[in-house]
Design a protein around this motif. Structure first.
Motif, PDB file in Angstrom:
ATOM      1  N   THR A   3     -12.538   8.673   4.876  1.00  0.00           N
ATOM      2  CA  THR A   3     -13.447   7.029   5.615  1.00  0.00           C
ATOM      3  C   THR A   3     -12.751   5.976   6.713  1.00  0.00           C
ATOM      4  O   THR A   3     -11.266   5.982   6.311  1.00  0.00           O
ATOM      5  CB  THR A   3     -13.657   6.201   3.683  1.00  0.00           C
ATOM      6  OG1 THR A   3     -12.065   5.674   3.433  1.00  0.00           O
ATOM      7  CG2 THR A   3     -13.770   6.627   2.792  1.00  0.00           C
ATOM      8  N   VAL A   4     -13.490   5.647   6.983  1.00  0.00           N
ATOM      9  CA  VAL A   4     -12.596   4.740   8.200  1.00  0.00           C
ATOM     10  C   VAL A   4     -12.188   2.884   7.799  1.00  0.00           C
ATOM     11  O   VAL A   4     -13.041   2.893   6.741  1.00  0.00           O
ATOM     12  CB  VAL A   4     -13.224   4.837   9.432  1.00  0.00           C
ATOM     13  CG1 VAL A   4     -12.896   3.306  10.779  1.00  0.00           C
ATOM     14  CG2 VAL A   4     -14.016   5.728  10.030  1.00  0.00           C
ATOM     15  N   SER A   5     -10.812   3.278   8.058  1.00  0.00           N
ATOM     16  CA  SER A   5     -10.520   1.780   7.167  1.00  0.00           C
ATOM     17  C   SER A   5     -10.363   0.531   8.994  1.00  0.00           C
ATOM     18  O   SER A   5      -9.737   1.156  10.150  1.00  0.00           O
ATOM     19  CB  SER A   5      -9.207   2.090   6.858  1.00  0.00           C
ATOM     20  OG  SER A   5      -8.337   0.336   6.742  1.00  0.00           O
ATOM     21  N   LEU A   6     -10.802  -0.382   8.380  1.00  0.00           N
ATOM     22  CA  LEU A   6     -10.747  -1.134   9.877  1.00  0.00           C
ATOM     23  C   LEU A   6      -8.756  -1.951  10.381  1.00  0.00           C
ATOM     24  O   LEU A   6      -9.082  -2.121  11.179  1.00  0.00           O
ATOM     25  CB  LEU A   6     -11.905  -2.407   9.668  1.00  0.00           C
ATOM     26  CG  LEU A   6     -13.229  -1.482   9.885  1.00  0.00           C
ATOM     27  CD1 LEU A   6     -14.141  -3.338   9.406  1.00  0.00           C
ATOM     28  CD2 LEU A   6     -13.166  -1.041  11.192  1.00  0.00           C
ATOM     29  N   TRP A   7      -8.107  -1.798   9.361  1.00  0.00           N
ATOM     30  CA  TRP A   7      -7.178  -2.121   9.108  1.00  0.00           C
ATOM     31  C   TRP A   7      -6.126  -1.697  10.403  1.00  0.00           C
ATOM     32  O   TRP A   7      -6.008  -2.326  10.730  1.00  0.00           O
ATOM     33  CB  TRP A   7      -6.455  -2.334   8.137  1.00  0.00           C
ATOM     34  CG  TRP A   7      -7.149  -2.713   6.989  1.00  0.00           C
ATOM     35  CD1 TRP A   7      -6.925  -2.373   5.533  1.00  0.00           C
ATOM     36  CD2 TRP A   7      -7.348  -4.380   6.997  1.00  0.00           C
ATOM     37  NE1 TRP A   7      -8.234  -3.324   4.629  1.00  0.00           N
ATOM     38  CE2 TRP A   7      -8.079  -4.457   5.853  1.00  0.00           C
ATOM     39  CE3 TRP A   7      -7.041  -4.965   7.315  1.00  0.00           C
ATOM     40  CZ2 TRP A   7      -8.494  -5.808   4.999  1.00  0.00           C
ATOM     41  CZ3 TRP A   7      -7.505  -6.357   6.930  1.00  0.00           C
ATOM     42  CH2 TRP A   7      -7.930  -6.869   6.432  1.00  0.00           C
ATOM     43  N   ARG A   8      -7.001  -0.528  11.287  1.00  0.00           N
ATOM     44  CA  ARG A   8      -5.819  -0.045  11.831  1.00  0.00           C
ATOM     45  C   ARG A   8      -6.504  -0.036  13.138  1.00  0.00           C
ATOM     46  O   ARG A   8      -5.099  -0.464  14.349  1.00  0.00           O
ATOM     47  CB  ARG A   8      -6.387   1.793  11.466  1.00  0.00           C
ATOM     48  CG  ARG A   8      -5.762   2.400  10.922  1.00  0.00           C
ATOM     49  CD  ARG A   8      -5.572   4.140  10.632  1.00  0.00           C
ATOM     50  NE  ARG A   8      -4.879   4.321  11.964  1.00  0.00           N
ATOM     51  CZ  ARG A   8      -4.915   5.400  12.150  1.00  0.00           C
ATOM     52  NH1 ARG A   8      -6.489   6.500  11.129  1.00  0.00           N
ATOM     53  NH2 ARG A   8      -4.306   6.039  12.564  1.00  0.00           N
ATOM     54  N   TYR A   9      -7.374  -0.856  13.002  1.00  0.00           N
ATOM     55  CA  TYR A   9      -8.223  -1.179  14.685  1.00  0.00           C
ATOM     56  C   TYR A   9      -7.916  -2.736  15.205  1.00  0.00           C
ATOM     57  O   TYR A   9      -7.947  -3.090  15.471  1.00  0.00           O
ATOM     58  CB  TYR A   9      -9.497  -0.878  14.655  1.00  0.00           C
ATOM     59  CG  TYR A   9      -9.718   0.720  14.394  1.00  0.00           C
ATOM     60  CD1 TYR A   9      -9.045   1.317  14.848  1.00  0.00           C
ATOM     61  CD2 TYR A   9     -10.595   1.473  13.144  1.00  0.00           C
ATOM     62  CE1 TYR A   9      -8.972   3.039  14.921  1.00  0.00           C
ATOM     63  CE2 TYR A   9     -10.365   2.652  12.899  1.00  0.00           C
ATOM     64  CZ  TYR A   9      -9.543   3.237  13.526  1.00  0.00           C
ATOM     65  OH  TYR A   9      -9.958   4.621  14.174  1.00  0.00           O
ATOM     66  N   LEU A  10      -8.314  -3.845  14.047  1.00  0.00           N
ATOM     67  CA  LEU A  10      -7.583  -5.073  13.855  1.00  0.00           C
ATOM     68  C   LEU A  10      -6.977  -5.526  14.144  1.00  0.00           C
ATOM     69  O   LEU A  10      -6.788  -6.374  15.449  1.00  0.00           O
ATOM     70  CB  LEU A  10      -7.863  -5.425  12.089  1.00  0.00           C
ATOM     71  CG  LEU A  10      -9.367  -5.406  11.575  1.00  0.00           C
ATOM     72  CD1 LEU A  10      -9.100  -5.989  10.357  1.00  0.00           C
ATOM     73  CD2 LEU A  10     -10.252  -6.064  12.508  1.00  0.00           C
ATOM     74  N   PRO A  11      -5.283  -5.270  14.457  1.00  0.00           N
ATOM     75  CA  PRO A  11      -4.592  -5.947  15.544  1.00  0.00           C
ATOM     76  C   PRO A  11      -4.771  -5.780  16.172  1.00  0.00           C
ATOM     77  O   PRO A  11      -3.924  -6.368  17.643  1.00  0.00           O
ATOM     78  CB  PRO A  11      -3.228  -5.147  15.079  1.00  0.00           C
ATOM     79  CG  PRO A  11      -3.313  -4.311  13.763  1.00  0.00           C
ATOM     80  CD  PRO A  11      -5.548  -4.184  13.640  1.00  0.00           C
TER      81      PRO A  11
END
Length: 131
Positions: free
Chosen positions: A62-70
């Motif tokens: 699954t794709v986690s948005l935590w990696r892209y939010l910063p």
């Protein structure tokens, strides 16, 4: 004496404002284009390349948005700083465009954080739930 020619004003504020509006609009358009390009890379290209796999037997994670939010937050900070600097330079078009970009990207940031937090809470096993 009323037939004497009248000299043009030495300083016309309206002409000066019109002359400086062109670079203001150009800088505003360039900054918005660069920010939209950065957002496209963060939202589309980076997740695609991060999860690109030609092996059909591999598991789909699954794709986690935590990696892209910063990175998304970084774009919002750059837009905010550009709006502040444009305000100090009295570039009103750039202030409005960068201010609106900062608000929109910040809303996307907090919306993505809320969505991922909700998704994490929903997928949490029984062990990590509060008792």
């Amino acid at each position: 004496m009323s037939n004497l020619p009248v000299a043009p004003p030495a300083f016309d504020a309206q002409v000066k404002a019109r002359v400086q509006r062109g670079p203001d609009v150009g800088a505003s358009c360039a900054l918005v284009f660069l920010e939209l390009l950065a957002l496209a890379v963060i939202v589309v290209v980076w997740p695609f390349l991060d999860h690109f796999d030609l092996d059909p037997a591999s598991d789909i994670e699954t794709v986690s948005l935590w990696r892209y939010l910063p990175a998304l937050g970084g774009v919002a900070v750059v837009a905010f700083v550009a709006a502040v600097l444009a305000g100090r330079a009295r570039a009103t078009v750039t202030v409005v465009s960068q201010g609106s970009m900062a608000v929109l990207v910040t809303l996307a940031f907090f919306g993505g954080a809320a969505l991922q937090s909700h998704q994490d809470a929903r997928d949490c096993p029984v062990v990590c739930s509060a008792e």
